[in-house]
Enzyme design. Structure first.
Site, PDB file in Angstrom:
ATOM      1  N   ILE A 159       0.857  -1.176   0.000  1.00  0.00           N
ATOM      2  CA  ILE A 159       0.000   0.000   0.000  1.00  0.00           C
ATOM      3  C   ILE A 159       0.899   1.233   0.000  1.00  0.00           C
ATOM      4  CG2 ILE A 159      -1.819   1.266   1.188  1.00  0.00           C
ATOM      5  CD1 ILE A 159      -2.694  -1.493   0.200  1.00  0.00           C
ATOM      6  N   LYS A 160       0.730   2.089  -1.003  1.00  0.00           N
ATOM      7  CA  LYS A 160       1.559   3.289  -1.105  1.00  0.00           C
ATOM      8  C   LYS A 160       0.946   4.418  -0.272  1.00  0.00           C
ATOM      9  CE  LYS A 160       3.588   4.582  -4.955  1.00  0.00           C
ATOM     10  NZ  LYS A 160       3.797   4.967  -6.379  1.00  0.00           N
ATOM     11  N   ILE A 161       1.771   4.976   0.608  1.00  0.00           N
ATOM     12  CA  ILE A 161       1.348   6.083   1.465  1.00  0.00           C
ATOM     13  C   ILE A 161       2.344   7.230   1.304  1.00  0.00           C
ATOM     14  CG2 ILE A 161       0.978   6.830   3.845  1.00  0.00           C
ATOM     15  CD1 ILE A 161       0.196   3.976   4.540  1.00  0.00           C
TER      16      ILE A 161
END
Length: 391
Positions: A139-141
């Site tokens: 998951i890209k944050i």
């Protein structure tokens, strides 16, 4: 004939693809890159998806189904993008299994409009993790100040994270702190640390683009001589910080519990200035335990004429610090450069996300009316999103 990408991999650099589309998946192109070009991971962003959705009829059946169900555009975007990412995770699963869960990862980004809202970011991270339902997902944050706590809280849930939009050294240090804290909390929560992965996406070429613009404005010979040097120096000093953190006693305790280090990932590695070598941001950033995510054009360029000269990062730290000192001496404020890039990075992804939403809205309307190819309606939006800039 020398396999240059294999040499790069052997030097400790994981080759990842910065692109994804359903055409690439359905044609077997991604699997071919995995098998023949040593591609061991995939990164995506809203710009990539906007372009993918506008270019292929492979999305039409799903767009028609979504239009028939009368779903809203936000849900439609998530159904379309998670479908591709889930498929890509399955394609990359051999790399994941063969690397003990280190590589074979595919990234999907949270809504960038929530970059300054930690609670929304964590909630969406959990939703995306559930929707894709693959162990090799990232998951890209975004690494905003608010994003730091979201990174920790997401990792604490046992969710693997790709921290994106890192430009500066101090923020990178804060990201590594957030990672360590997240793993410590995950361990306390009973999660298996060996199953949690993370990379820290440190952006490269955009630094040169911004610094070079300022050097050109200064205009002196001394300033112009520094063009094309800031980005590599910045990344090299980031790797120095990485080696310090991941040799600490704090890290060793987590490693003993099965944790994998959070690898530096060099992002934005396509050359923006045609005067520079097209593989400069690969050749000059070779170090063990790193990832380099590249557009397919850069992968092929490196396969053709890239030079793997061993470690080009370790031992370069003093020279990199001199670059920073020289930049300061000609009046380039690197703190302001980094602040500008972070602000613009989030804004560009927000623009791309809105373009994606607008494009899918048009496609859904076309599908509902049964007029032509639904995805063609999004082409204008995708071109605008592409100009806004991806990773």
């Amino acid at each position: 004939m020398t396999d240059k990408l294999n040499e790069l991999t052997a030097a400790g650099v994981a080759v990842w693809l910065d692109d994804l589309s359903r055409v690439r998946l359905s044609s077997g192109g991604l699997d071919q890159l995995r098998r023949e070009k040593h591609v061991a991971g995939v990164t995506t962003n809203p710009t990539i998806f906007a372009k993918a959705l506008s270019d292929a009829d492979e999305y039409n059946w799903q767009l028609r189904d979504l239009a028939t169900r009368d779903v809203d555009v936000e849900e439609a975007v998530r159904m379309l993008t998670t479908y591709d990412v889930r498929w890509a995770c399955d394609v990359m699963r051999p790399s994941y299994d063969g690397s003990d869960g280190v590589d074979g990862r595919v990234s999907i980004e949270v809504d960038p409009r929530s970059a300054h809202d930690a609670d929304k970011t964590v909630a969406e991270a959990k939703a995306l993790w559930w929707l894709v339902d693959r162990p090799n997902l990232f998951i890209k944050i975004p690494a905003t100040e608010e994003g730091l706590s979201a990174i920790t809280d997401t990792l604490a849930e046992g969710i693997s994270v790709n921290v994106t939009l890192i430009f500066g050294l101090d923020r990178y240090s804060a990201v590594m702190e957030a990672f360590l804290a997240g793993l410590e909390q995950a361990k306390a929560n009973g999660h298996d640390l060996s199953k949690i992965g993370s990379v820290a996406s440190f952006f490269v070429s955009r630094v040169d683009s911004e610094v070079d613009k300022r050097l050109e404005k200064v205009g002196s010979d001394q300033a112009k001589a520094l063009k094309g040097k800031a980005a590599v120096a910045n990344a090299q000093l980031a790797y120095e910080r990485y080696t310090e953190v991941f040799s600490s006693d704090r890290w060793k305790a987590l490693a003993a519990a099965g944790a994998h280090p959070q690898r530096p990932l060099w992002a934005s590695t396509s050359t923006k200035n045609p005067d520079y070598r097209d593989v400069i941001y690969v050749e000059e950033l070779i170090a063990a335990g790193t990832v380099n995510t590249m557009p397919e054009s850069v992968i092929h360029a490196y396969a053709d004429h890239g030079e793997t000269r061993g470690d080009t990062v370790t031992g370069s730290y003093d020279a990199a610090r001199k670059v920073f000192a020289d930049l300061e001496s000609v009046g380039v404020d690197m703190a302001d450069v980094i602040a500008t890039l972070e602000r613009e990075g989030v804004e560009k992804f927000e623009v791309s996300w809105q373009e994606l939403l607008d494009g899918v809205t048009k496609s859904l309307k076309a599908a509902a009316k049964g007029t032509g190819s639904p995805n063609k309606a999004a082409k204008g939006n995708a071109k605008s999103a592409e100009k806004a800039g991806g990773a």
